[in-house]
Design an enzyme around this catalytic site. Structure first.
Site, PDB file in Angstrom:
ATOM      1  N   THR B   1     -52.178   2.272 -24.740  1.00  0.00           N
ATOM      2  CA  THR B   1     -53.039   3.232 -25.430  1.00  0.00           C
ATOM      3  C   THR B   1     -52.369   3.698 -26.716  1.00  0.00           C
ATOM      4  O   THR B   1     -51.149   3.855 -26.754  1.00  0.00           O
ATOM      5  CB  THR B   1     -53.281   4.468 -24.552  1.00  0.00           C
ATOM      6  OG1 THR B   1     -53.550   4.043 -23.231  1.00  0.00           O
ATOM      7  CG2 THR B   1     -54.450   5.287 -25.075  1.00  0.00           C
ATOM      8  N   GLY B  52     -51.437   7.461 -20.344  1.00  0.00           N
ATOM      9  CA  GLY B  52     -50.770   7.494 -19.055  1.00  0.00           C
ATOM     10  C   GLY B  52     -51.667   7.009 -17.932  1.00  0.00           C
ATOM     11  O   GLY B  52     -52.532   6.146 -18.140  1.00  0.00           O
ATOM     12  N   GLY B  54     -54.507   6.914 -16.167  1.00  0.00           N
ATOM     13  CA  GLY B  54     -55.818   7.382 -16.569  1.00  0.00           C
ATOM     14  C   GLY B  54     -56.635   8.050 -15.484  1.00  0.00           C
ATOM     15  O   GLY B  54     -57.343   9.035 -15.733  1.00  0.00           O
TER      16      GLY B  54
END
Lengths: 175, 132
Positions: B1, B52, B54
């Site tokens: 991400t 992180g 999710g």
């Protein structure tokens, strides 16, 4: 128009394994982060909007193979890459998000297209891709998003699963 | 991400987050990235972008929780972001972190796991990049 501007970015979690963090990769990672900061802060410095700044910064991060968004996106267990993105403007709470699509060079621009060209907040799959195409956004083939590092991580993850094991490496636990 | 948050010279906030996920994730799995209020949020109080685990960010509405703590408890950005990352997410297998900014240009960069890449800049200051 005199307030302090600020920009913060993240390149994800666990996209580079500690064991593989050579001085060269470390330097390249700092450089990639710095390019994204520069892309966003250039806009803010000139009085531009926070919305344009975060879009520019994330595009720069997406264009960087070291981070796992866009170019270098993680693979699913089926060996494909799926993209998600969201953008939100605090002043008026406009928001756009896309999920489960493949192809736009910069998924964040697809999310912004949903925000600006549709009455919706979230679109998925082919419908999201269609909005991105109609907005004139560039698309790429699978080869553009392939990186050996992400592919190796997938193979390692699938091998661990086949043996009934899990990895403690953040690179294979989350993005 | 990857993600970014910003406060512009007008005090307006924005957040953007893009594409992550666990290596070898199930096809069709969607994490917190595109979920407004979980991995991405901007209002007139703060802007947040997460990275992180999710599913945990979604279950606890991580980004919205920070804004709510600031709005209703009067917490600072630092205190609210720190609370969510270390006292809400971490005890519930929510490894990861986030970047956040408030309307005064304050920045928070908390995380509770390794492998984090960060950068920030404020007007009149030199940009900073960091790897943990």
């Amino acid at each position: 128009m005199s307030q302090t501007f600020a920009l913060a970015i993240h390149g994800g979690a666990g996209t580079i394994r500690r064991s593989a963090l050579t001085p060269e990769i470390e330097q390249a990672t700092h450089a990639g982060l710095a390019r994204a900061l520069e892309a966003g802060s250039l806009i803010l410095r000139d009085g531009g909007s926070s919305l344009d700044a975060v879009t520019a910064a994330v595009c720069a991060l997406e264009d960087e193979p070291l981070f796992n968004a866009g170019c270098g996106a993680v693979f699913t267990s089926a060996g494909r890459q799926e993209m998600d993105a969201a953008v939100m403007n605090g002043a008026d709470r406009r928001a756009g998000a896309v999920a489960g699509l493949f192809g736009p060079r910069n998924p964040i621009r697809a999310a912004r297209a949903v925000m600006e060209a549709s009455p919706h907040v979230m679109m998925i799959g082919e419908a999201a891709a269609r909005i991105a195409r109609e907005a004139g956004l560039p698309f790429e083939e699978a080869s553009y998003f392939f990186t050996q590092n992400r592919w190796d991580a997938l193979e390692e993850t699938l091998a661990l699963r086949a043996r009934g094991e899990t990895s403690s490496d953040a690179a294979v636990r989350h993005g | 991400t990857v993600g970014a948050v910003a406060c512009d010279r007008h005090g307006n906030l924005a957040a953007a987050t893009s594409t992550g996920g666990m290596t070898g994730k199930a096809p069709g799995r969607v994490g917190d990235t595109p979920v407004i209020g979980a991995g991405t949020l901007a209002d007139d109080i703060c802007a947040v972008s997460g990275t992180g685990h999710g599913e945990v960010f979604i279950r606890y509405g991580a980004a919205a929780e920070i804004a709510a703590r600031m709005r209703h408890l009067g917490e600072s950005l630092d205190a609210a972001a720190d609370h969510v990352v270390h006292r809400v997410l971490a005890p519930n297998d929510g490894s990861g972190g986030l970047v956040a900014v408030d309307r005064h240009g304050n920045v928070a960069l908390p995380f509770n796991s390794e492998g984090m890449y960060r950068g920030h800049v404020r007007s009149g200051e030199a940009p900073v990049t960091a790897i943990y």
